[in-house]
Scaffold this motif. Structure first.
Motif, PDB file in Angstrom:
ATOM      1  N   ARG A  45     -45.317 -41.671-104.995  1.00  0.00           N
ATOM      2  CA  ARG A  45     -46.678 -41.904-105.270  1.00  0.00           C
ATOM      3  C   ARG A  45     -47.273 -41.031-106.731  1.00  0.00           C
ATOM      4  N   PHE A  46     -47.832 -41.756-107.570  1.00  0.00           N
ATOM      5  CA  PHE A  46     -48.171 -40.868-108.983  1.00  0.00           C
ATOM      6  C   PHE A  46     -49.215 -40.109-108.622  1.00  0.00           C
ATOM      7  N   ASN A  47     -48.712 -38.920-109.086  1.00  0.00           N
ATOM      8  CA  ASN A  47     -49.828 -37.626-109.189  1.00  0.00           C
ATOM      9  C   ASN A  47     -50.544 -37.471-110.539  1.00  0.00           C
ATOM     10  N   GLU A  48     -51.727 -38.240-110.589  1.00  0.00           N
ATOM     11  CA  GLU A  48     -52.273 -38.332-111.718  1.00  0.00           C
ATOM     12  C   GLU A  48     -52.918 -37.107-112.251  1.00  0.00           C
ATOM     13  N   ALA A  49     -53.490 -36.212-111.492  1.00  0.00           N
ATOM     14  CA  ALA A  49     -53.908 -34.977-111.977  1.00  0.00           C
ATOM     15  C   ALA A  49     -52.703 -33.948-112.514  1.00  0.00           C
ATOM     16  N   LEU A  50     -51.597 -33.854-111.861  1.00  0.00           N
ATOM     17  CA  LEU A  50     -50.557 -33.231-112.285  1.00  0.00           C
ATOM     18  C   LEU A  50     -50.208 -33.597-113.322  1.00  0.00           C
ATOM     19  N   SER A  51     -50.011 -35.172-113.578  1.00  0.00           N
ATOM     20  CA  SER A  51     -49.350 -35.758-114.992  1.00  0.00           C
ATOM     21  C   SER A  51     -50.367 -35.525-115.988  1.00  0.00           C
ATOM     22  N   ASN A  52     -51.652 -35.293-115.777  1.00  0.00           N
ATOM     23  CA  ASN A  52     -52.793 -35.168-116.940  1.00  0.00           C
ATOM     24  C   ASN A  52     -52.479 -33.643-117.378  1.00  0.00           C
ATOM     25  N   MET A  53     -51.915 -32.606-116.823  1.00  0.00           N
ATOM     26  CA  MET A  53     -51.681 -31.369-117.304  1.00  0.00           C
ATOM     27  C   MET A  53     -50.519 -31.228-118.254  1.00  0.00           C
ATOM     28  N   SER A  54     -49.890 -32.176-118.823  1.00  0.00           N
ATOM     29  CA  SER A  54     -48.787 -32.151-119.451  1.00  0.00           C
ATOM     30  C   SER A  54     -47.612 -31.497-119.238  1.00  0.00           C
ATOM     31  N   VAL A  55     -47.243 -31.748-117.887  1.00  0.00           N
ATOM     32  CA  VAL A  55     -45.908 -30.941-117.353  1.00  0.00           C
ATOM     33  C   VAL A  55     -44.769 -31.536-118.144  1.00  0.00           C
ATOM     34  N   VAL A  56     -43.922 -30.516-118.621  1.00  0.00           N
ATOM     35  CA  VAL A  56     -42.685 -31.055-119.382  1.00  0.00           C
ATOM     36  C   VAL A  56     -41.502 -30.656-118.369  1.00  0.00           C
ATOM     37  N   ARG A  57     -41.682 -29.954-117.639  1.00  0.00           N
ATOM     38  CA  ARG A  57     -40.330 -29.376-116.710  1.00  0.00           C
ATOM     39  C   ARG A  57     -40.803 -28.839-115.085  1.00  0.00           C
ATOM     40  N   ILE A  58     -40.085 -29.572-114.356  1.00  0.00           N
ATOM     41  CA  ILE A  58     -40.403 -29.257-112.927  1.00  0.00           C
ATOM     42  C   ILE A  58     -39.035 -28.609-112.174  1.00  0.00           C
ATOM     43  N   ALA A  59     -39.340 -27.904-111.254  1.00  0.00           N
ATOM     44  CA  ALA A  59     -38.217 -27.223-110.276  1.00  0.00           C
ATOM     45  C   ALA A  59     -38.675 -27.449-108.683  1.00  0.00           C
ATOM     46  N   ALA A  60     -37.876 -28.030-108.162  1.00  0.00           N
ATOM     47  CA  ALA A  60     -38.320 -28.287-106.831  1.00  0.00           C
ATOM     48  C   ALA A  60     -37.702 -27.273-105.798  1.00  0.00           C
ATOM     49  N   GLY A  61     -38.334 -26.215-105.129  1.00  0.00           N
ATOM     50  CA  GLY A  61     -37.876 -25.402-104.272  1.00  0.00           C
ATOM     51  C   GLY A  61     -37.867 -25.861-102.854  1.00  0.00           C
ATOM     52  N   GLY A  62     -37.685 -25.068-101.910  1.00  0.00           N
ATOM     53  CA  GLY A  62     -37.621 -25.098-100.523  1.00  0.00           C
ATOM     54  C   GLY A  62     -38.866 -25.864 -99.877  1.00  0.00           C
ATOM     55  N   MET A  63     -39.893 -25.292-100.153  1.00  0.00           N
ATOM     56  CA  MET A  63     -41.184 -25.690 -99.577  1.00  0.00           C
ATOM     57  C   MET A  63     -42.241 -25.449-100.882  1.00  0.00           C
ATOM     58  N   HIS A  64     -41.837 -25.195-101.976  1.00  0.00           N
ATOM     59  CA  HIS A  64     -42.860 -25.179-103.110  1.00  0.00           C
ATOM     60  C   HIS A  64     -42.298 -25.621-104.345  1.00  0.00           C
ATOM     61  N   VAL A  65     -43.192 -25.908-105.434  1.00  0.00           N
ATOM     62  CA  VAL A  65     -42.699 -26.384-106.585  1.00  0.00           C
ATOM     63  C   VAL A  65     -43.109 -25.673-107.641  1.00  0.00           C
ATOM     64  N   VAL A  66     -42.507 -25.535-108.799  1.00  0.00           N
ATOM     65  CA  VAL A  66     -43.050 -24.802-110.072  1.00  0.00           C
ATOM     66  C   VAL A  66     -42.744 -25.987-111.318  1.00  0.00           C
ATOM     67  N   ALA A  67     -43.720 -25.630-112.122  1.00  0.00           N
ATOM     68  CA  ALA A  67     -43.784 -26.822-113.366  1.00  0.00           C
ATOM     69  C   ALA A  67     -44.211 -26.011-114.686  1.00  0.00           C
ATOM     70  N   LEU A  68     -43.657 -26.292-115.653  1.00  0.00           N
ATOM     71  CA  LEU A  68     -43.804 -25.730-117.023  1.00  0.00           C
ATOM     72  C   LEU A  68     -44.688 -26.896-117.710  1.00  0.00           C
ATOM     73  N   THR A  69     -45.754 -26.460-118.372  1.00  0.00           N
ATOM     74  CA  THR A  69     -46.456 -27.468-119.210  1.00  0.00           C
ATOM     75  C   THR A  69     -46.313 -27.169-120.887  1.00  0.00           C
ATOM     76  N   LYS A  70     -46.528 -28.255-121.394  1.00  0.00           N
ATOM     77  CA  LYS A  70     -46.437 -28.171-123.031  1.00  0.00           C
ATOM     78  C   LYS A  70     -47.310 -27.037-123.665  1.00  0.00           C
ATOM     79  N   ASP A  71     -48.413 -26.562-123.005  1.00  0.00           N
ATOM     80  CA  ASP A  71     -48.937 -25.501-123.581  1.00  0.00           C
ATOM     81  C   ASP A  71     -48.715 -24.129-122.736  1.00  0.00           C
ATOM     82  N   ASN A  72     -47.419 -23.938-122.189  1.00  0.00           N
ATOM     83  CA  ASN A  72     -46.722 -22.868-121.831  1.00  0.00           C
ATOM     84  C   ASN A  72     -47.496 -22.259-120.612  1.00  0.00           C
TER      85      ASN A  72
END
Length: 453
Positions: A45-72
Motif C-alpha cells: 500500500r502506497f504511503n503518501e504522507a511518508l513519500s511526501n517527506m522526501s525519504v531517501v533511505r529506509i531500514a526495517a527493524g524488528g517492530m520499528h522503522v527508521v528513514a533518512l530524508t533528503k533534508d537530513n
C-alpha cells in the motif's frame, strides 16, 4: 587543525523514494498513523504522507522503522518500548483495545485509531538537538530494539537497547536503554554498518571489522562469557585468521569490503573475495557443516564459507536461521533452515537430496537444514535481496519484486496467510507498473520503494 570536519563518507542516497508498506501494523510499523486500517495490510500500500517527506533511505527493524530524508532528518515509527524511536512518544493518550470484547478488534469497533499511539504510528523526526550542529547523515540501520545512524565523518549515533536471552542487556552499559541518541564511543571513521537482532557489525575506512552488542551466540566473532557480557556492549575489533584453505592458497585478507547480519550470526566479504561467517550455527547459518544441526551449535570466530569459494558473491543478508547471497551473475543462493519454505527451494527438490554434506533431515525424514548454498530456481538477474526472520524479498534488474516464506501476517505481500513456498511475483495494483529499487523485511511486515519521479 582541531575541529575541522573530515569527510569519510560521501552522500549515498539522494533520490527521494515512493514507499509501499504491508503486513502487520498493530504497533504502528507501517507508518500510516493511528488508524485501524493499517493493522493488517495484505498487499503493498502506497504511503503518501511518508513519500511526501522526501525519504531517501529506509531500514526495517524488528517492530520499528527508521528513514533518512533528503533534508537530513531521521524519521522513526513503530514500537518504542525500549527507546528504538529515539524520541519521546509517552505524551499521547492511547485508548487500549479490549481484545476480549465482542467485535472489539473488528471493523465494528468505534475506535478509528485501532488502539495505536499516533506518536509511534506516524513517521516523525528525531529532534536535531540530539546531534552536534552540522551533522550530516549518510545511512541508517535498525535491529530489534536499537537504531543507528552513520555520518559523513564516519561517526555513529545510536539509541534503544540490546536484549539478551534473559531480558534487557543494555546499550552502552549494562541494563540501560538509550531513549535518545548517543554518540558511540570507540567507533571512528566508519564506512558501513549492519544490524542483527541484538548486535551490530561495522567496517571502518581501513576495512577493519568491529562488532558489539549481545554475543551469546558468538555473533561478535569472539567468545563472550556471562562475566564479559557487559564488556561486549563496547565495540571490539573482529579477527580474521582462518587457514582452512591450506598452504597452497595465498593467505586470506583480513580486510573486509562488506558486512551482513542474520538475527544471531554475522557475515563479511573480504577484499579478496572470500566470504566469512560466524555466530549461531544450529541451522548451518554460517555455512559451516562441521557442527550444523547440533544443539547450541555456533562458530566462535570467523571462518571462510568454503562452499561459496568462486561464486562471486556481491551481497549477503540473513534471517533468523537462513541466508541469501546475490552473485555477480544475478544468481540468488540460499542456505540454512529450510523446513518452512525459508529458502524458496521446493521441498520435494530438497527432500530428494540424499547427501548429509548438502541437506540434513529431521526425524520425519524431511529436509530441515540446507547446508550447502544452493541457487534458488526460477530467479535470474537478481540485484537485491532482503530477509525477515522467515520471509524474503528479492528484486530483479527490471525492478520486479518476488517474495516467499512465512506469511502469517501478510508480510509476503501476496494477500494470503499461507506460507509462500517458492519465489512469487508481488503483482498488485500499487506496484504493478512500478520499477522497485529497494525492499526491507521487518519482523512481521515489509517495505518496498521505487524512485519518486
Amino acid at each position: 587543525m582541531k575541529g575541522r570536519k573530515v569527510e569519510i563518507n560521501a552522500l549515498r542516497y539522494t533520490e527521494p523514494l515512493k514507499v509501499f508498506l504491508f503486513g502487520e501494523g498493530s504497533s504502528g510499523e507501517l507508518g500510516f498513523g493511528a488508524t485501524k486500517k493499517a493493522i493488517d495490510v495484505k498487499r503493498p500500500r502506497f504511503n503518501e504522507a511518508l513519500s511526501n517527506m522526501s525519504v531517501v533511505r529506509i531500514a526495517a527493524g524488528g517492530m520499528h522503522v527508521v528513514a533518512l530524508t533528503k533534508d537530513n532528518q531521521i524519521l522513526t515509527w513503530g514500537v518504542n518500548d525500549n527507546g528504538a524511536l529515539g524520541r519521546d512518544t509517552s505524551h499521547v493518550d492511547v485508548k487500549m483495545r479490549d481484545m476480549d470484547a465482542d467485535g472489539s478488534d473488528s471493523d465494528s469497533d468505534d475506535d478509528p485509531t485501532g488502539g495505536l499511539n499516533d506518536a509511534e504510528a506516524t513517521p516523525t523526526a528525531v529532534p536535531a538537538e540530539y546531534f552536534p550542529p552540522d551533522t550530516t547523515f549518510v545511512d541508517v540501520v535498525a535491529g530489534d530494539s536499537c537504531t543507528f545512524a552513520l555520518t559523513t565523518e564516519g561517526a555513529l549515533y545510536g539509541w534503544g537497547t540490546f536484549r539478551k536471552n534473559e531480558g534487557v542487556l543494555g546499550f552502552q552499559k549494562k541494563d540501560d536503554c538509550a531513549r535518545t541518541p548517543e554518540y558511540i564511543e570507540g567507533m571512528k571513521k566508519v564506512t558501513q554498518i549492519a544490524c542483527g537482532t541484538n548486535h551490530v557489525v561495522a567496517i571502518d575506512k581501513d576495512k577493519h571489522v568491529w562488532a558489539w552488542g549481545n554475543g551469546q551466540q558468538n555473533q561478535l566473532g569472539r567468545r563472550v562469557t556471562e562475566r564479559t557480557l557487559e564488556a561486549a556492549l563496547q565495540p571490539n575489533r573482529v579477527g580474521f585468521h582462518d587457514n582452512s584453505l591450506g598452504k597452497k592458497h595465498p593467505k586470506p585478507s583480513a580486510k573486509m569490503v562488506q558486512v551482513g547480519c542474520g538475527d544471531y550470526h554475522s557475515m563479511a566479504i573480504g577484499d579478496d573475495g572470500h566470504v566469512w561467517a560466524w555466530g549461531a550455527n544450529n541451522y548451518a547459518e554460517t555455512g559451516y557443516a562441521g557442527n550444523a544441526g547440533d544443539d547450541n551449535a555456533n562458530v566462535a570466530t570467523p571462518r571462510i564459507i568454503l562452499s561459496l569459494e568462486g561464486r562471486q558473491v556481491t551481497s549477503l543478508v540473513g534471517g533468523s536461521h537462513h541466508n541469501l547471497a546475490v552473485t555477480a551473475l544475478g544468481e540468488l543462493l540460499a542456505w540454512g533452515r529450510c523446513d518452512s519454505s525459508q529458502t524458496g527451494i521446493p521441498m520435494d527438490q530438497l527432500n530428494a537430496v540424499d547427501d548429509v554434506s548438502k541437506v540434513l533431515k529431521g526425524e520425519n525424514g524431511k529436509a530441515k537444514i540446507l547446508v550447502e548454498p544452493t541457487a534458488v530456481p526460477g530467479l535470474q538477474d537478481i540485484v537485491f535481496a532482503t530477509c525477515g526472520p522467515d520471509h524474503n524479498i528479492v528484486l530483479d534488474k527490471n525492478g520486479k519484486a518476488y517474495s516467499w516464506g512465512f506469511s502469517a501476517n501478510y508480510q509476503t505481500g501476496q494477500g494470503t496467510l499461507d506460507d509462500i513456498k517458492v519465489p512469487t511475483l508481488i503483482d498488485n495494483t500499487a506496484v504493478k507498473e512500478t520499477k522497485l529499487v529497494w525492499g526491507g523485511a521487518g519482523g512481521q511486515y515489509s517495505v518496498l520503494a521505487s524512485l519518486k519521479k
